[in-house]
Enzyme design. Sequence first.
Site, PDB file in Angstrom:
ATOM      1  N   PHE A 124      38.030  30.591  35.890  1.00 29.46           N
ATOM      2  CA  PHE A 124      39.123  31.402  35.603  1.00 29.46           C
ATOM      3  C   PHE A 124      40.479  30.747  35.752  1.00 29.46           C
ATOM      4  O   PHE A 124      40.564  29.861  36.796  1.00 29.46           O
ATOM      5  CB  PHE A 124      39.390  32.525  36.597  1.00 29.46           C
ATOM      6  CG  PHE A 124      40.139  33.845  36.112  1.00 29.46           C
ATOM      7  CD1 PHE A 124      39.844  34.717  35.321  1.00 29.46           C
ATOM      8  CD2 PHE A 124      41.198  33.867  37.150  1.00 29.46           C
ATOM      9  CE1 PHE A 124      40.767  35.629  35.061  1.00 29.46           C
ATOM     10  CE2 PHE A 124      42.231  34.902  36.893  1.00 29.46           C
ATOM     11  CZ  PHE A 124      41.873  35.803  35.587  1.00 29.46           C
ATOM     12  N   ASP A 202      33.751  31.348  43.454  1.00 33.45           N
ATOM     13  CA  ASP A 202      34.431  32.283  43.274  1.00 33.45           C
ATOM     14  C   ASP A 202      33.429  33.370  42.736  1.00 33.45           C
ATOM     15  O   ASP A 202      32.861  33.343  41.647  1.00 33.45           O
ATOM     16  CB  ASP A 202      35.700  32.182  42.185  1.00 33.45           C
ATOM     17  CG  ASP A 202      36.447  33.169  41.827  1.00 33.45           C
ATOM     18  OD1 ASP A 202      35.961  34.285  42.052  1.00 33.45           O
ATOM     19  OD2 ASP A 202      37.385  33.004  41.257  1.00 33.45           O
ATOM     20  N   TYR A 227      37.968  44.386  43.354  1.00 29.77           N
ATOM     21  CA  TYR A 227      38.326  45.580  42.151  1.00 29.77           C
ATOM     22  C   TYR A 227      37.275  45.532  40.968  1.00 29.77           C
ATOM     23  O   TYR A 227      37.837  46.391  39.888  1.00 29.77           O
ATOM     24  CB  TYR A 227      39.709  45.468  42.072  1.00 29.77           C
ATOM     25  CG  TYR A 227      40.509  44.209  41.513  1.00 29.77           C
ATOM     26  CD1 TYR A 227      40.215  43.616  40.347  1.00 29.77           C
ATOM     27  CD2 TYR A 227      41.227  43.441  42.423  1.00 29.77           C
ATOM     28  CE1 TYR A 227      40.511  42.281  39.957  1.00 29.77           C
ATOM     29  CE2 TYR A 227      41.561  42.072  42.228  1.00 29.77           C
ATOM     30  CZ  TYR A 227      41.180  41.638  40.935  1.00 29.77           C
ATOM     31  OH  TYR A 227      41.933  40.394  40.621  1.00 29.77           O
ATOM     32  N   LYS A 228      36.541  44.834  40.629  1.00 28.02           N
ATOM     33  CA  LYS A 228      35.705  44.662  39.483  1.00 28.02           C
ATOM     34  C   LYS A 228      34.395  45.633  39.771  1.00 28.02           C
ATOM     35  O   LYS A 228      34.597  46.814  39.957  1.00 28.02           O
ATOM     36  CB  LYS A 228      35.366  43.486  39.114  1.00 28.02           C
ATOM     37  CG  LYS A 228      36.543  42.536  38.862  1.00 28.02           C
ATOM     38  CD  LYS A 228      36.229  41.247  38.421  1.00 28.02           C
ATOM     39  CE  LYS A 228      37.118  40.111  38.420  1.00 28.02           C
ATOM     40  NZ  LYS A 228      38.430  40.393  37.337  1.00 28.02           N
ATOM     41  N   ARG A 381      34.744  41.770  25.160  1.00 27.32           N
ATOM     42  CA  ARG A 381      33.619  41.769  26.275  1.00 27.32           C
ATOM     43  C   ARG A 381      33.362  43.379  26.590  1.00 27.32           C
ATOM     44  O   ARG A 381      34.183  44.161  26.742  1.00 27.32           O
ATOM     45  CB  ARG A 381      34.558  41.242  27.633  1.00 27.32           C
ATOM     46  CG  ARG A 381      34.782  39.965  27.381  1.00 27.32           C
ATOM     47  CD  ARG A 381      35.455  39.483  28.786  1.00 27.32           C
ATOM     48  NE  ARG A 381      36.197  40.329  29.455  1.00 27.32           N
ATOM     49  CZ  ARG A 381      36.745  40.013  30.592  1.00 27.32           C
ATOM     50  NH1 ARG A 381      36.173  38.870  31.374  1.00 27.32           N
ATOM     51  NH2 ARG A 381      37.867  40.775  31.309  1.00 27.32           N
TER      52      ARG A 381
END
Length: 421
Positions: A124, A202, A227-228, A381
């Site tokens: 990322f 990560d 938060y995912k 996605r």
Amino acid sequence: MNSIEQAKKFDAQDSLASFRENFQHQSNEIYLDGNSLGKLPLQAKVDLQKAVDEQWGENLIRSWNDHWLELPERLGQKLATLFGVSSEELKVGESTSVNLYKLTHALLSSELFPKNLLTDSLNFPSDVYIMEGLAKQFKCNPPFVVSYKNDLKADLELLKREIKNQPGIICLSLVGFKSAYLYPMKSLNVFAEENNSIIIWDLSHAAGVVAIDLKKSKTKIALGCTYKFLNGGPGSPAFIYIQKKLIKDLYSPIQGWFGHQKPFDFSLPFIPANNINRFDAGTPHVLSLIGMEAGIDLCLKAGISDIQKKSQDQTTYLTKLIESKLVPMGFKIETPLNSQERGSHITIAHDESWRVCKALIQGINGGVKVIPDFRPPNYLRLGIAPIYTSFTDLFRSIERIEQIMTTKEYLNIDQEKPKVT
Ligand SMILES: Cc1ncc(COP(=O)(O)O)c(C=O)c1O
């Protein structure tokens, strides 16, 4: 396979199906972006309302002792259970970006590993920026970014060669944000250790959907967001993990009072906590912590192995649908087809992906809206959160993409992009 009846049959056989009722849903909307921001657990609403009305509104400062001081520890304990480690080694707080900064800074300040920074092109961007910034600060070489044939799948032999060439501090995302490629965590950890290196993992795209045992996988340092797939809410605090035996050699660059062994003694000098809490800095984000507990509880209740099994079944189901319905229309599957090599979203590419994404979100004539997301250059996605995504959702979403393509509905849509896609 290719019918709504079949999808409904899979839903009827799904042992996790009832978990869907624990989340808020919009009628006639299918949410396929839990890989970016998870849905709202209904219990989180209750918890937040109560915290605002009673703990903040009435009890005020007394709530620190009554409710809030123990919160980070309780949540840390729950996440430690999820990842198979001790709560001495894992804590919640701040963002993934800030935590990566602190951990990489701590490693660079120690004499534990050579000061070579390494990452790869699947990572990322924020992670790469942070390493670049730290390289400047420590006056070492910029991070070496291993680049592969494409930004979808790691070439493990190349990655290992580069680790061998320049051993040091490596940062990788366990599940890549573009294609959902999943690295073989344990074998890379072993390889890194044999080569005088450490991998900072990560886990942002993996936490809550991939069964991760940080002990068994010989992971030394990890971090990630909640938060995912953990459904912790927008900007919910991240977590960090440091293997117990490393903690005493690592120091946070921010020496704040919450990292002190006894913060409420208000004494000088600074004595770092002898566990992971030494990486705390200041007052915890209480409301965000309260909002994230329900999502973690649901994940623990459903069981991470069952969640990952359903994710693998659903991603397989989705790729089969895409192969039969969308590949003939020019879409390409960019996510690994082997379910052991992927997380929980399926990425498809098409020159018109952005306009198709917009058409899905807008819906047409009161028809179903589908919420996926878009990543450049042309990736759509489709995120699967097994704890609330049904097989029927997946079937109907593919049906809708088919409709957009056959009617050429996307041609009526402009190319303009908002800030968040
Ligand atoms: C893999 C990964 N790492 C890091 C981040 C940055 O997280 P934050 O903005 O919470 O610091 C994200 C954000 O989506 C991410 O997906």
